[in-house]
Motif scaffolding. Structure first.
Motif, mmCIF file in Angstrom:
data_model
loop_
_atom_site.group_PDB
_atom_site.id
_atom_site.type_symbol
_atom_site.label_atom_id
_atom_site.label_comp_id
_atom_site.label_asym_id
_atom_site.label_seq_id
_atom_site.Cartn_x
_atom_site.Cartn_y
_atom_site.Cartn_z
ATOM 1 N N GLY A 1 10.574 -19.566 -1.560
ATOM 2 C CA GLY A 1 9.108 -19.744 -1.633
ATOM 3 C C GLY A 1 8.280 -21.121 -1.659
ATOM 4 N N VAL A 2 8.247 -21.629 -2.944
ATOM 5 C CA VAL A 2 7.617 -23.079 -2.842
ATOM 6 C C VAL A 2 8.139 -23.838 -2.139
ATOM 7 C CG1 VAL A 2 7.043 -24.539 -4.623
ATOM 8 C CG2 VAL A 2 6.746 -22.154 -5.351
ATOM 9 N N ALA A 3 9.342 -24.068 -1.898
ATOM 10 C CA ALA A 3 10.014 -25.386 -1.242
ATOM 11 C C ALA A 3 9.742 -25.107 0.293
ATOM 12 C CB ALA A 3 11.585 -25.353 -1.609
ATOM 13 N N GLY B 1 6.987 -23.936 1.184
ATOM 14 C CA GLY B 1 5.619 -23.878 1.644
ATOM 15 C C GLY B 1 4.722 -22.626 1.482
ATOM 16 N N LYS B 2 5.497 -21.641 0.864
ATOM 17 C CA LYS B 2 4.776 -20.199 0.764
ATOM 18 C C LYS B 2 4.046 -20.342 -0.441
ATOM 19 C CE LYS B 2 8.121 -17.394 3.063
ATOM 20 N NZ LYS B 2 9.192 -18.431 3.631
ATOM 21 N N GLY B 3 2.803 -19.618 -0.556
ATOM 22 C CA GLY B 3 2.120 -19.905 -1.846
ATOM 23 C C GLY B 3 2.268 -18.577 -2.719
ATOM 24 N N PRO B 4 1.681 -18.560 -3.651
ATOM 25 C CA PRO B 4 1.897 -17.457 -4.537
ATOM 26 C C PRO B 4 1.490 -16.167 -4.218
ATOM 27 C CG PRO B 4 -0.243 -18.873 -5.205
ATOM 28 C CD PRO B 4 0.608 -19.552 -3.900
ATOM 29 N N ILE C 1 7.107 -10.613 -1.888
ATOM 30 C CA ILE C 1 8.539 -10.633 -2.432
ATOM 31 C C ILE C 1 9.515 -10.412 -1.318
ATOM 32 C CG2 ILE C 1 9.910 -9.243 -3.783
ATOM 33 C CD1 ILE C 1 7.802 -8.852 -5.972
ATOM 34 N N ARG C 2 9.273 -9.515 -0.376
ATOM 35 C CA ARG C 2 10.148 -9.265 0.702
ATOM 36 C C ARG C 2 10.438 -10.513 1.357
ATOM 37 N NH1 ARG C 2 9.856 -5.013 3.111
ATOM 38 N NH2 ARG C 2 8.016 -3.680 2.077
ATOM 39 N N ASP C 3 9.546 -11.494 1.513
ATOM 40 C CA ASP C 3 9.596 -12.710 2.235
ATOM 41 C C ASP C 3 10.751 -13.747 1.654
ATOM 42 O OD1 ASP C 3 8.151 -11.689 4.074
ATOM 43 O OD2 ASP C 3 6.160 -12.825 3.226
ATOM 44 N N VAL C 4 10.894 -13.370 0.411
ATOM 45 C CA VAL C 4 11.724 -14.477 -0.330
ATOM 46 C C VAL C 4 13.008 -13.801 -1.113
ATOM 47 C CG1 VAL C 4 9.801 -16.020 -0.579
ATOM 48 C CG2 VAL C 4 10.453 -14.462 -2.500
ATOM 49 N N MET C 5 13.140 -12.527 -1.136
ATOM 50 C CA MET C 5 14.029 -11.735 -1.796
ATOM 51 C C MET C 5 15.545 -12.012 -1.162
ATOM 52 S SD MET C 5 13.231 -7.745 -1.097
ATOM 53 C CE MET C 5 13.544 -7.071 0.122
ATOM 54 N N SER C 6 16.427 -11.650 -2.013
ATOM 55 C CA SER C 6 17.884 -11.647 -1.565
ATOM 56 C C SER C 6 18.110 -10.246 -0.956
ATOM 57 C CB SER C 6 18.740 -12.146 -2.568
ATOM 58 O OG SER C 6 18.479 -13.438 -3.033
#
Length: 145
Positions: free
Chosen positions: A56-58, A60-63, A67-72
């Protein structure tokens, strides 16, 4: 002893369309570093505080990123009727500290952590699993460049 005897029940489940801010807030309230992600009554992933930081953060994704974009998505799990010794061995091999617990019909019924197993089961086996998890190497190693 079976996993069902020492797992945490009534687990908070995140929705993949919630934001990573929602996940972080829930983790803060629960004092947990992981949330199972469910959709249509099925486990579809896990989100950790590390996923939020790295994917997420690393990146460049914002708050408000989903969730589906960063989850395992590749979720390792165990079944509630498995023996603790077998699950501890698996956790050591997989280098994971927590696992979702499913019923045999693949419904989420809890989550088990290395701490749960150490507190409620054989501490020697938990220590061995932690040793396996902590060995350098693998995709989560700080020695990888």
């Amino acid at each position: 002893m079976k996993v069902s005897n020492c797992m945490t029940k009534n687990v908070k489940i995140a929705d993949p369309d919630q934001t990573i801010r929602d996940a972080a807030l829930a983790m803060g309230r629960l004092d947990a570093g992981v949330l199972p992600v469910g959709e249509n009554d099925r486990l579809v992933g896990m989100i950790t505080d590390r996923d939020i930081a790295i994917r997420g953060v690393a990146e460049g994704k914002g708050p408000d990123a989903k969730i589906r974009d960063v989850m395992s998505r590749d979720v390792k799990y165990c079944f509630e009727d498995e023996e603790i010794d077998d699950v501890l061995h698996n956790m050591g091999e997989l280098k994971v500290r927590r696992m979702p617990v499913l019923s045999r019909d693949k419904r989420l019924v809890g989550i088990v952590s290395l701490g749960d197993l150490a507190t409620n089961a054989e501490t020697a086996e938990a220590g061995e699993a932690l040793g396996d998890i902590s060995r350098p190497g693998g995709e989560h190693s700080q020695t990888a460049h």
